[in-house]
Design a protein around this motif. Structure first.
Motif, PDB file in Angstrom:
ATOM      1  N   ASP A   1       8.187 -29.924 -15.584  1.00  0.00           N
ATOM      2  CA  ASP A   1       9.085 -28.981 -14.922  1.00  0.00           C
ATOM      3  C   ASP A   1      10.534 -29.093 -15.375  1.00  0.00           C
ATOM      4  O   ASP A   1      11.396 -28.387 -14.862  1.00  0.00           O
ATOM      5  CB  ASP A   1       9.026 -29.188 -13.397  1.00  0.00           C
ATOM      6  N   SER A   2      10.833 -29.984 -16.343  1.00  0.00           N
ATOM      7  CA  SER A   2      12.228 -30.177 -16.736  1.00  0.00           C
ATOM      8  C   SER A   2      12.768 -28.986 -17.513  1.00  0.00           C
ATOM      9  O   SER A   2      13.967 -28.746 -17.542  1.00  0.00           O
ATOM     10  CB  SER A   2      12.373 -31.446 -17.586  1.00  0.00           C
ATOM     11  N   GLY A   3      11.889 -28.234 -18.143  1.00  0.00           N
ATOM     12  CA  GLY A   3      12.325 -27.057 -18.883  1.00  0.00           C
ATOM     13  C   GLY A   3      13.007 -27.359 -20.185  1.00  0.00           C
ATOM     14  O   GLY A   3      13.513 -26.458 -20.854  1.00  0.00           O
ATOM     15  N   SER A   4      13.067 -28.628 -20.618  1.00  0.00           N
ATOM     16  CA  SER A   4      13.724 -28.998 -21.868  1.00  0.00           C
ATOM     17  C   SER A   4      12.717 -28.987 -23.007  1.00  0.00           C
ATOM     18  O   SER A   4      11.512 -28.816 -22.818  1.00  0.00           O
ATOM     19  CB  SER A   4      14.374 -30.380 -21.737  1.00  0.00           C
ATOM     20  N   LEU A   5      13.257 -29.163 -24.226  1.00  0.00           N
ATOM     21  CA  LEU A   5      12.407 -29.217 -25.407  1.00  0.00           C
ATOM     22  C   LEU A   5      11.929 -30.648 -25.631  1.00  0.00           C
ATOM     23  O   LEU A   5      12.485 -31.600 -25.101  1.00  0.00           O
ATOM     24  CB  LEU A   5      13.173 -28.701 -26.624  1.00  0.00           C
ATOM     25  N   ALA A   6      10.901 -30.780 -26.464  1.00  0.00           N
ATOM     26  CA  ALA A   6      10.303 -32.092 -26.716  1.00  0.00           C
ATOM     27  C   ALA A   6      10.367 -32.426 -28.199  1.00  0.00           C
ATOM     28  O   ALA A   6      10.318 -31.536 -29.054  1.00  0.00           O
ATOM     29  CB  ALA A   6       8.850 -32.111 -26.236  1.00  0.00           C
ATOM     30  N   ILE A   7      10.475 -33.718 -28.496  1.00  0.00           N
ATOM     31  CA  ILE A   7      10.411 -34.221 -29.867  1.00  0.00           C
ATOM     32  C   ILE A   7       9.026 -34.832 -30.066  1.00  0.00           C
ATOM     33  O   ILE A   7       8.620 -35.723 -29.320  1.00  0.00           O
ATOM     34  CB  ILE A   7      11.489 -35.284 -30.134  1.00  0.00           C
ATOM     35  N   LYS A   8       8.317 -34.349 -31.072  1.00  0.00           N
ATOM     36  CA  LYS A   8       6.986 -34.882 -31.381  1.00  0.00           C
ATOM     37  C   LYS A   8       6.844 -35.045 -32.885  1.00  0.00           C
ATOM     38  O   LYS A   8       7.595 -34.467 -33.676  1.00  0.00           O
ATOM     39  CB  LYS A   8       5.889 -33.936 -30.861  1.00  0.00           C
ATOM     40  N   ARG A   9       5.828 -35.830 -33.269  1.00  0.00           N
ATOM     41  CA  ARG A   9       5.514 -36.030 -34.683  1.00  0.00           C
ATOM     42  C   ARG A   9       4.320 -35.155 -35.068  1.00  0.00           C
ATOM     43  O   ARG A   9       3.331 -35.084 -34.329  1.00  0.00           O
ATOM     44  CB  ARG A   9       5.210 -37.504 -34.961  1.00  0.00           C
ATOM     45  N   VAL A  10       4.423 -34.508 -36.219  1.00  0.00           N
ATOM     46  CA  VAL A  10       3.332 -33.665 -36.706  1.00  0.00           C
ATOM     47  C   VAL A  10       2.274 -34.558 -37.345  1.00  0.00           C
ATOM     48  O   VAL A  10       2.523 -35.245 -38.340  1.00  0.00           O
ATOM     49  CB  VAL A  10       3.842 -32.632 -37.728  1.00  0.00           C
ATOM     50  N   LEU A  11       1.082 -34.545 -36.757  1.00  0.00           N
ATOM     51  CA  LEU A  11      -0.045 -35.312 -37.315  1.00  0.00           C
ATOM     52  C   LEU A  11      -0.977 -34.440 -38.117  1.00  0.00           C
ATOM     53  O   LEU A  11      -1.753 -34.946 -38.940  1.00  0.00           O
ATOM     54  CB  LEU A  11      -0.797 -36.029 -36.196  1.00  0.00           C
ATOM     55  N   GLY A  12      -0.941 -33.140 -37.884  1.00  0.00           N
ATOM     56  CA  GLY A  12      -1.833 -32.250 -38.630  1.00  0.00           C
ATOM     57  C   GLY A  12      -1.318 -30.824 -38.607  1.00  0.00           C
ATOM     58  O   GLY A  12      -0.766 -30.360 -37.615  1.00  0.00           O
ATOM     59  N   VAL A  13      -1.506 -30.140 -39.738  1.00  0.00           N
ATOM     60  CA  VAL A  13      -1.158 -28.719 -39.840  1.00  0.00           C
ATOM     61  C   VAL A  13      -2.446 -27.927 -40.048  1.00  0.00           C
ATOM     62  O   VAL A  13      -3.554 -28.495 -40.118  1.00  0.00           O
ATOM     63  CB  VAL A  13      -0.162 -28.482 -40.994  1.00  0.00           C
ATOM     64  N   GLY A  14      -2.307 -26.605 -40.146  1.00  0.00           N
ATOM     65  CA  GLY A  14      -3.491 -25.760 -40.268  1.00  0.00           C
ATOM     66  C   GLY A  14      -4.431 -26.184 -41.385  1.00  0.00           C
ATOM     67  O   GLY A  14      -4.015 -26.368 -42.524  1.00  0.00           O
TER      68      GLY A  14
END
Length: 251
Positions: free
Chosen positions: A54-67
């Motif tokens: 519910d914070s409405g903020s953006l997240a930082i994540k690591r890409v483990l796989g693409v299409g």
């Protein structure tokens, strides 16, 4: 001074989902990136409400796989992508079990702190509940610099060089601001110093000193005193002329 990091989005990390790579308070610079330019291993800023609650903020994540990538994990820390084991020294904790193929134009995203990260490990939390992937259009940028030095690459080096040059420029500006008044004061003091008198003016002062009051009073009578006074005046006029001539450079 111009901000050399203009054009990047500034982000401050909140939460520990990316620990130990990133922690609360770490500062990031995020560059705009097209979905087709996102690659495996990138740290991305994503707009996935399910990742942040519910914070409405953006997240930082690591890409483990693409299409098109085939990903699998058996509950341990190791992940296999397209049959090859991934080296992930940055991971904290164990990764949940999954086995999937990433759909085209989608991404499989994980936090480095696997037990404490809401990400593609939890497909039941996402709108696309089939395998936990998210559309690549959710990406809002790629992290190109981190205050911890956790991001490497040519762009990170370029940003670091720009910041270093900016810091050097600030230091040089401060040095100039401090040094300028000092220079002006010293220059003013030099201008106030009287110019050296010529040898003629010094000798003139010597001659004038010889005509002191005691010697003048030693003359006989009023006539002698008047002669002393005329000599004093003549010597003083001569000394002033010599001194002024010495200042103008004419001798």
């Amino acid at each position: 001074m111009a901000d050399l990091t203009t054009g990047y989005r500034r982000v401050t990390v909140v939460g520990g989902a990316m620990a130990p790579t990133l922690g609360p308070g770490d500062r990031l610079l995020v560059a705009d990136v097209a979905p087709a330019e996102v690659h495996d291993g990138d740290l991305v800023l994503v707009d996935v409400p399910e990742f942040v609650g519910d914070s409405g903020s953006l997240a930082i994540k690591r890409v483990l796989g693409v299409g098109g990538d085939r990903l699998s994990c058996c509950g341990g820390p190791g992940i296999r992508r397209n049959g090859s084991a991934l080296a992930e020294p940055y991971v904290r904790g164990a990764t949940r079990t999954f086995d999937l193929t990433v759909a085209q134009h989608h991404l499989f995203l994980l936090g480095d702190n696997r037990p404490d990260s809401v990400d593609s490990q939890y497909p039941q939390l996402l709108r696309d509940r089939s395998n936990g992937t998210v559309p690549d259009t959710a990406v809002r940028g790629r992290v190109v610099w981190a205050s911890t030095g956790a991001v490497a690459g040519p762009e990170a080096q370029r940003v670091s060089d720009l910041m270093l040059r900016s810091a050097i420029g600030v230091v040089l500006t401060l040095v100039g601001v401090i040094a300028l008044p000092t220079t002006l004061v010293l220059s003013s003091r030099r201008r106030r110093r009287p110019s050296p008198r010529s040898p003629r003016s010094r000798s003139c002062r010597v001659r004038l000193a010889r005509w002191d009051r005691r010697e003048g009073r030693g003359q006989r009578g009023l006539r002698g005193f008047r002669a002393w006074r005329r000599a004093i005046r003549a010597a003083a006029i001569r000394c002033r002329w010599v001194r002024n001539a010495g200042r103008s450079g004419t001798g």
